[in-house]
Design a protein around this motif. Structure first.
Motif, mmCIF file in Angstrom:
data_model
loop_
_atom_site.group_PDB
_atom_site.id
_atom_site.type_symbol
_atom_site.label_atom_id
_atom_site.label_comp_id
_atom_site.label_asym_id
_atom_site.label_seq_id
_atom_site.Cartn_x
_atom_site.Cartn_y
_atom_site.Cartn_z
ATOM 1 N N ILE A 1 0.848 -1.190 0.000
ATOM 2 C CA ILE A 1 0.000 0.000 0.000
ATOM 3 C C ILE A 1 0.882 1.238 0.000
ATOM 4 C CG2 ILE A 1 -1.669 1.342 1.353
ATOM 5 C CD1 ILE A 1 -2.865 -1.096 0.005
ATOM 6 N N ASP A 2 0.584 2.145 -0.916
ATOM 7 C CA ASP A 2 1.286 3.417 -0.971
ATOM 8 C C ASP A 2 0.692 4.313 0.125
ATOM 9 O OD1 ASP A 2 2.598 5.737 -1.590
ATOM 10 O OD2 ASP A 2 1.572 6.049 -3.511
ATOM 11 N N THR A 3 1.442 4.498 1.199
ATOM 12 C CA THR A 3 0.919 5.271 2.327
ATOM 13 C C THR A 3 0.710 6.738 1.964
ATOM 14 O OG1 THR A 3 3.151 5.568 3.195
ATOM 15 C CG2 THR A 3 1.862 3.733 4.081
ATOM 16 N N PHE B 1 -2.624 6.731 0.372
ATOM 17 C CA PHE B 1 -3.614 6.472 1.412
ATOM 18 C C PHE B 1 -3.878 7.743 2.224
ATOM 19 C CE2 PHE B 1 -5.090 5.150 5.560
ATOM 20 C CZ PHE B 1 -6.035 4.193 5.257
ATOM 21 N N ASN B 2 -2.791 8.418 2.624
ATOM 22 C CA ASN B 2 -2.938 9.650 3.404
ATOM 23 C C ASN B 2 -3.615 10.750 2.598
ATOM 24 O OD1 ASN B 2 -1.785 8.529 5.681
ATOM 25 N ND2 ASN B 2 0.254 9.264 5.203
ATOM 26 N N ALA B 3 -3.292 10.832 1.306
ATOM 27 C CA ALA B 3 -3.908 11.862 0.460
ATOM 28 C C ALA B 3 -5.409 11.638 0.341
ATOM 29 C CB ALA B 3 -3.259 11.866 -0.917
ATOM 30 N N VAL B 4 -5.818 10.387 0.120
ATOM 31 C CA VAL B 4 -7.241 10.070 0.002
ATOM 32 C C VAL B 4 -7.946 10.331 1.335
ATOM 33 C CG1 VAL B 4 -8.895 8.196 -0.353
ATOM 34 C CG2 VAL B 4 -6.935 8.405 -1.870
ATOM 35 N N ALA C 1 -7.153 -1.645 3.434
ATOM 36 C CA ALA C 1 -6.730 -0.319 2.988
ATOM 37 C C ALA C 1 -7.239 -0.036 1.574
ATOM 38 C CB ALA C 1 -5.208 -0.197 3.050
ATOM 39 N N GLU C 2 -7.164 -1.026 0.692
ATOM 40 C CA GLU C 2 -7.696 -0.869 -0.666
ATOM 41 C C GLU C 2 -9.206 -0.644 -0.621
ATOM 42 O OE1 GLU C 2 -6.366 -0.665 -3.757
ATOM 43 O OE2 GLU C 2 -4.370 -0.714 -2.894
#
Length: 148
Positions: free
Chosen positions: A65-67, A70-73, A112-113
């Motif tokens: 997972i690209d953190t 993830f944080n941006a979303v 997370a996805e």
């Protein structure tokens, strides 16, 4: 002479009645306040839940997972919650779906996805922030024969 009869309630009963009346009044005021500010309370609870998911991912990032994504979303979702008027039914469904994910205190890659795709479903204009991870197909076609 006859003894004088008491009139009215005893002091203990009067104090109890006053305390119960005050408590009932406080409950009514709290109920009205919660009803009036229900959207703000729901936003606050949602933001707290989203921040805790974000913290869980930051402390123990799931594999693959690209953190940053993830944080941006997640940050964009928080911004949208604060800015937009909520559909309480959809928002309640979203938060109920999130509860089991948070119960084990660890976020897996699948969760997370799911989290990011659900946020994009809720706010479609955030689709530019999320690119789903393509899972390579590792199945062998049925018509291919392995010869020795």
């Amino acid at each position: 002479m006859e003894p004088a009869q008491k009139k009215g309630m005893s002091k203990g009963c009067m104090i109890s009645l006053i305390i119960v009346s005050v408590l009932v009044l406080i409950v009514i005021i709290l109920g009205i306040t919660c009803w009036v500010y229900k959207e703000d309370l729901a936003k606050m609870a949602g933001i707290t839940a989203v921040e805790s998911v974000k913290t869980m991912v930051a402390e123990n990032p799931p594999e693959g997972i690209d953190t940053t994504q993830f944080n941006a979303v997640t940050d964009a979702f928080i911004g949208k919650i604060n800015a937009d008027s909520l559909s309480m039914e959809r928002y309640a469904e979203f938060m109920q779906a999130v509860q089991p994910m948070m119960s084990d205190q660890e976020i897996s890659a699948e969760e997370a996805e799911w989290w990011m795709s659900t946020i994009v479903e809720y706010f479609p204009d955030l689709a530019g922030l999320y690119q789903p991870v393509e899972v390579p197909d590792t199945t062998v076609p049925a018509d291919s024969a392995i010869s020795e």
